[in-house]
Design a protein around this motif. Structure first.
Motif, mmCIF file in Angstrom:
data_model
loop_
_atom_site.group_PDB
_atom_site.id
_atom_site.type_symbol
_atom_site.label_atom_id
_atom_site.label_comp_id
_atom_site.label_asym_id
_atom_site.label_seq_id
_atom_site.Cartn_x
_atom_site.Cartn_y
_atom_site.Cartn_z
ATOM 1 N N GLY A 162 0.828 -1.191 0.000
ATOM 2 C CA GLY A 162 0.000 0.000 0.000
ATOM 3 C C GLY A 162 0.863 1.241 0.000
ATOM 4 N N SER A 163 0.617 2.141 -0.951
ATOM 5 C CA SER A 163 1.408 3.367 -1.029
ATOM 6 C C SER A 163 1.261 4.147 0.273
ATOM 7 C CB SER A 163 0.940 4.216 -2.212
ATOM 8 O OG SER A 163 -0.472 4.326 -2.229
ATOM 9 N N GLY A 164 2.370 4.599 0.784
ATOM 10 C CA GLY A 164 2.367 5.310 2.065
ATOM 11 C C GLY A 164 2.447 4.349 3.227
ATOM 12 N N THR A 165 1.454 3.485 3.368
ATOM 13 C CA THR A 165 1.408 2.559 4.503
ATOM 14 C C THR A 165 2.684 1.723 4.577
ATOM 15 O OG1 THR A 165 -1.010 2.456 4.466
ATOM 16 C CG2 THR A 165 0.155 0.633 5.529
ATOM 17 N N HIS A 166 3.095 1.158 3.436
ATOM 18 C CA HIS A 166 4.304 0.338 3.455
ATOM 19 C C HIS A 166 5.572 1.172 3.459
ATOM 20 C CE1 HIS A 166 1.753 -3.158 2.934
ATOM 21 N NE2 HIS A 166 2.820 -3.907 3.165
ATOM 22 N N LEU A 167 5.459 2.422 3.064
ATOM 23 C CA LEU A 167 6.621 3.308 3.216
ATOM 24 C C LEU A 167 6.985 3.410 4.690
ATOM 25 C CD1 LEU A 167 8.590 5.398 1.936
ATOM 26 C CD2 LEU A 167 6.861 7.127 2.449
ATOM 27 N N TRP A 168 5.956 3.654 5.546
ATOM 28 C CA TRP A 168 6.225 3.723 6.987
ATOM 29 C C TRP A 168 6.666 2.355 7.514
ATOM 30 C CZ3 TRP A 168 5.981 8.443 6.084
ATOM 31 C CH2 TRP A 168 4.863 9.104 5.571
ATOM 32 N N LYS A 169 5.980 1.309 7.080
ATOM 33 C CA LYS A 169 6.283 -0.038 7.586
ATOM 34 C C LYS A 169 7.705 -0.461 7.218
ATOM 35 C CE LYS A 169 4.738 -4.853 7.222
ATOM 36 N NZ LYS A 169 3.716 -5.778 6.659
ATOM 37 N N PHE A 170 8.080 -0.301 5.950
ATOM 38 C CA PHE A 170 9.405 -0.719 5.511
ATOM 39 C C PHE A 170 10.500 0.152 6.127
ATOM 40 C CE2 PHE A 170 7.624 -2.587 1.286
ATOM 41 C CZ PHE A 170 7.246 -3.742 1.959
ATOM 42 N N SER A 171 10.219 1.448 6.293
ATOM 43 C CA SER A 171 11.201 2.334 6.904
ATOM 44 C C SER A 171 11.509 1.902 8.333
ATOM 45 C CB SER A 171 10.675 3.773 6.888
ATOM 46 O OG SER A 171 11.581 4.644 7.520
ATOM 47 N N THR A 212 -3.771 8.305 -7.365
ATOM 48 C CA THR A 212 -3.470 8.657 -5.987
ATOM 49 C C THR A 212 -3.112 7.409 -5.192
ATOM 50 O OG1 THR A 212 -5.790 8.435 -5.337
ATOM 51 C CG2 THR A 212 -5.079 10.605 -6.092
ATOM 52 N N CYS A 213 -2.831 7.579 -3.915
ATOM 53 C CA CYS A 213 -2.509 6.441 -3.050
ATOM 54 C C CYS A 213 -3.589 5.364 -3.150
ATOM 55 C CB CYS A 213 -2.382 6.902 -1.599
ATOM 56 S SG CYS A 213 -0.950 7.944 -1.274
ATOM 57 N N ASN A 214 -3.146 4.104 -3.154
ATOM 58 C CA ASN A 214 -4.102 3.002 -3.301
ATOM 59 C C ASN A 214 -4.622 2.483 -1.963
ATOM 60 O OD1 ASN A 214 -1.847 1.615 -2.369
ATOM 61 N ND2 ASN A 214 -1.329 0.765 -4.373
ATOM 62 N N THR A 215 -4.241 3.127 -0.871
ATOM 63 C CA THR A 215 -4.781 2.806 0.449
ATOM 64 C C THR A 215 -5.961 3.743 0.740
ATOM 65 O OG1 THR A 215 -3.240 4.367 1.421
ATOM 66 C CG2 THR A 215 -2.534 2.078 1.331
ATOM 67 N N MET A 216 -6.602 3.547 1.899
ATOM 68 C CA MET A 216 -7.616 4.502 2.328
ATOM 69 C C MET A 216 -6.914 5.656 3.026
ATOM 70 S SD MET A 216 -10.678 5.429 2.129
ATOM 71 C CE MET A 216 -11.600 4.010 1.531
ATOM 72 N N GLY A 217 -6.008 6.291 2.259
ATOM 73 C CA GLY A 217 -5.305 7.462 2.739
ATOM 74 C C GLY A 217 -6.166 8.698 2.547
ATOM 75 N N THR A 218 -5.533 9.855 2.622
ATOM 76 C CA THR A 218 -6.304 11.088 2.555
ATOM 77 C C THR A 218 -6.940 11.294 1.188
ATOM 78 O OG1 THR A 218 -4.863 12.086 4.217
ATOM 79 C CG2 THR A 218 -6.230 13.574 2.923
ATOM 80 N N ALA A 219 -6.238 10.973 0.102
ATOM 81 C CA ALA A 219 -6.807 11.185 -1.227
ATOM 82 C C ALA A 219 -8.068 10.353 -1.429
ATOM 83 C CB ALA A 219 -5.773 10.859 -2.299
ATOM 84 N N SER A 220 -8.002 9.055 -1.116
ATOM 85 C CA SER A 220 -9.182 8.206 -1.275
ATOM 86 C C SER A 220 -10.269 8.572 -0.268
ATOM 87 C CB SER A 220 -8.791 6.731 -1.116
ATOM 88 O OG SER A 220 -7.975 6.314 -2.191
ATOM 89 N N ALA A 236 0.387 18.325 15.186
ATOM 90 C CA ALA A 236 0.541 18.085 13.750
ATOM 91 C C ALA A 236 -0.578 17.187 13.236
ATOM 92 C CB ALA A 236 1.903 17.443 13.492
ATOM 93 N N ARG A 237 -0.472 16.850 11.946
ATOM 94 C CA ARG A 237 -1.344 15.852 11.324
ATOM 95 C C ARG A 237 -0.518 14.587 11.073
ATOM 96 N NH1 ARG A 237 -2.498 16.827 6.334
ATOM 97 N NH2 ARG A 237 -0.673 18.160 6.073
ATOM 98 N N MET A 238 -1.200 13.543 10.585
ATOM 99 C CA MET A 238 -0.451 12.410 10.057
ATOM 100 C C MET A 238 -1.081 12.001 8.735
ATOM 101 S SD MET A 238 -1.328 8.890 12.129
ATOM 102 C CE MET A 238 -2.925 8.077 12.084
ATOM 103 N N SER A 239 -0.273 11.364 7.906
ATOM 104 C CA SER A 239 -0.759 10.886 6.619
ATOM 105 C C SER A 239 -1.934 9.935 6.828
ATOM 106 C CB SER A 239 0.367 10.166 5.876
ATOM 107 O OG SER A 239 -0.144 9.473 4.754
ATOM 108 N N GLY A 240 -2.888 10.005 5.929
ATOM 109 C CA GLY A 240 -3.996 9.056 5.987
ATOM 110 C C GLY A 240 -3.560 7.631 5.744
#
Length: 580
Positions: free
Chosen positions: A165-174, A200-208, A478-482
């Motif tokens: 998942g775009s974003g989600t796995h960025l945090w996870k892998f990091s 856009t991101c394919n997760t239920m992030g902010t864009a979706s 602050a905020r956090m990414s969706g």
């Protein structure tokens, strides 16, 4: 639903520019003809502005030029006159210091484009996180008939057999790299799978989430939110929306007709059902402020508390937007809410009909992706609004993304004065911190960062990650990414830069988090807190950017949507005076 279409034909707004034979009219019309438009296009047919947030530096919206052509085709088919207008595009992954700082600028710029040009209706062509709320805010302020068309999510990513998942796995892998569970080379290899198509991101992030909010509010045609960017049905949706906006202009179906209190309540409940981003809170509060509807943080807590999260998507679940679309998308969720008595069925949509008429006959094609209530990810999926002496005006937390064992927690504060202080300290093995502590980040709110960046989901220190710990309580303004997850308290208001209690938290203070009772408490006496606040001295740094200075001077708190104070309210679609 009580909408009554306006009489047609009638004189449209664009005729103030193009109608008649005066010198000024010939000036406006004549210059347009240098593009090869025939004279009868200016005969009073609806002029539709396609407000396009395409930009090479907004990769999520990189395909919107192609999509705009399908919108134009629909407008032509319905007898309208389409004109494509570049709109300010605040890219989440390139703008510094934060795309959020430019949401209000994008809304202001788009509002003035709509207000100052011969536009009778608008197609809001959006995608990346801030583009959707900013253009809806502009439409709400002008009250020109408008319809949202989103660019859609990218296709699923896969890395070594695992859904990515775009974003989600960025945090996870990091975090996995810091924990020694993944090599840097593997991380780079995985990068190629994170963004493998337009969208856009394919997760239920902010864009979706915001695409879903637009649909739940009634501002987009039914089914718009989930269609993948590269699916041919996304282009069909764009063309149908182009057709529809022409009739909306003829009917004079305006944002103020659609964006009612019932519409916002539907959207808030929908956010709980989909496990949507906490960013939806600030965006919907700001949008409500533009249209003049009374929506507060308390509405978010009241309406979302008993809504079950039934959409099994990352970051709360396991699937991605592609599966959500195949399962039936947002219409299935809205139908479930309606069946549960959690939807105002008579709320009006851009279709001219009620939201219930749009969804009552849809079918769920995958009950593991969109689950029945008895198999929900969580029974209480809405946004939790916390209050207490640490957040007198509120803070938010997303229960569906949090760790259950941390929802009630008391721990020692480890304080970071700003994001630079965090970055310096978090890599120091001598930092006095363990998994029982509460990480506190200050000066990252609307005024403080400036712009309220997505840094609230602070990465954990390596020495904690190496124990196998993947979550800690984190608190910030602050905020956090969706796309992010964790037991993260966000949007703490008043923010530290405005002198809120967060500003005076010290290392070693004990903090109590009690999500079931909606409490966030700094465990010091009232007298001690008052003394610290009295001694607090604000920073006086003027930003180099002129807009950043304007933003800091006029931005409101996260608890009211972080809009600029002088932009509140629907100011209508005046045509102004011709200067020629």
């Amino acid at each position: 639903m009580t909408f009554k279409p306006a009489p047609w034909p009638r004189k449209l707004r664009s005729q103030e520019w193009y109608g008649g034979t005066s010198r000024d009219t010939i000036y406006h019309r004549g210059w347009m003809k240098n593009q090869g438009y025939p004279h009868d296009l200016f005969d009073g047919r609806p002029v539709i502005g396609i407000m396009n947030t395409w930009s090479d530096l907004t990769p999520c919206n990189g395909h919107l030029r192609e999509l705009a052509e399908k919108v134009k085709a629909g407008v032509w088919e319905a007898g309208g006159f389409p004109v494509e207008v570049p709109a300010f595009s605040a890219s989440e992954n390139t703008f510094r210091p934060s795309a959020m700082m430019f949401r209000n600028l994008a809304a202001l710029a788009t509002e003035e484009q709509m207000r100052g040009q011969p536009i009778d209706g608008a197609v809001l062509l959006v995608g990346c996180d801030k583009t959707t709320p900013s253009l809806m805010m502009a439409a709400a302020s002008t009250d020109i008939p408008s319809i949202v068309v989103t660019g859609g999510p990218m296709l699923n990513g896969y890395f070594r057999g695992e859904r990515v998942g775009s974003g989600t796995h960025l945090w996870k892998f990091s975090e996995a790299v810091k924990a020694g569970e993944m090599t840097q080379e593997e991380f780079v290899e995985a990068e190629a799978s994170m963004s493998r198509s337009s969208g856009t991101c394919n997760t239920m992030g902010t864009a979706s989430t915001m695409a879903s909010m637009a649909e739940a509010l009634g501002m987009a045609l039914s089914g718009n939110a989930a269609i993948p960017a590269v699916d041919s049905r996304r282009r069909v949706m764009a063309q149908l929306s182009g057709r529809r906006i022409v009739q909306m202009v003829k009917d004079d179906l305006k944002p103020s007709d659609i964006l009612t209190k019932k519409a916002f309540e539907n959207a808030i409940r929908t956010n709980g059902a989909i496990g949507g981003s906490t960013n939806a809170v600030v965006h919907l509060l700001a949008l409500a402020g533009r249209v003049g509807v009374d929506v507060t943080l308390d509405d978010w807590d009241r309406l979302g508390r008993d809504v079950a999260t039934i959409v099994n998507l990352m970051p709360s679940g396991e699937y991605l937007m592609e599966e959500f679309f195949y399962a039936g998308g947002l219409p299935v969720v809205l139908k479930r809410l309606g069946e549960a008595g959690q939807l105002h069925k008579d709320a009006l949509t851009v279709s001219g009909g009620s939201i219930w008429d749009e969804v009552k006959d849809v079918i769920n094609h995958n009950e593991d992706v969109i689950r029945p209530a008895d198999r929900a990810l969580t029974d209480h999926g809405g946004i939790a609004v916390l209050r207490g002496n640490l957040a007198p005006k509120g803070a938010v937390l997303k229960p569906s993304a949090a760790s259950a064992h941390l929802l009630t927690h008391r721990g020692r504060a480890v304080v970071f004065e700003d994001i630079d202080d965090y970055k310096a300290k978090i890599v120091d093995d001598a930092l006095d911190i363990d998994e029982t502590c509460v990480m506190v980040l200050k000066n990252c709110g609307p005024r403080g960062y400036p712009g309220m960046a997505e840094v609230g989901n602070m990465g954990l220190p390596a020495k904690v990650l190496k124990k196998g710990i993947t979550d800690m309580v984190r608190i910030s303004d602050a905020r956090m990414s969706g796309t992010a997850y964790g037991t993260v308290v966000l949007h703490t208001a008043p923010e530290a830069a405005a002198g809120g209690p967060l500003a005076v938290v010290r290392d070693g203070d004990m903090i109590e988090l009690d999500v079931p009772n909606r409490r966030l408490h700094l465990d010091i006496s009232d007298e001690e807190l008052a003394a610290r606040l009295e001694a607090w001295v604000p920073a006086h740094e003027r930003p180099e950017s002129g807009y950043a200075w304007l933003h800091q001077a006029h931005v409101m708190g996260a608890d009211t949507g972080a809009d600029l104070d002088f932009l509140l309210g629907c100011r209508g679609r005046d045509v102004g005076k011709d200067s020629h």
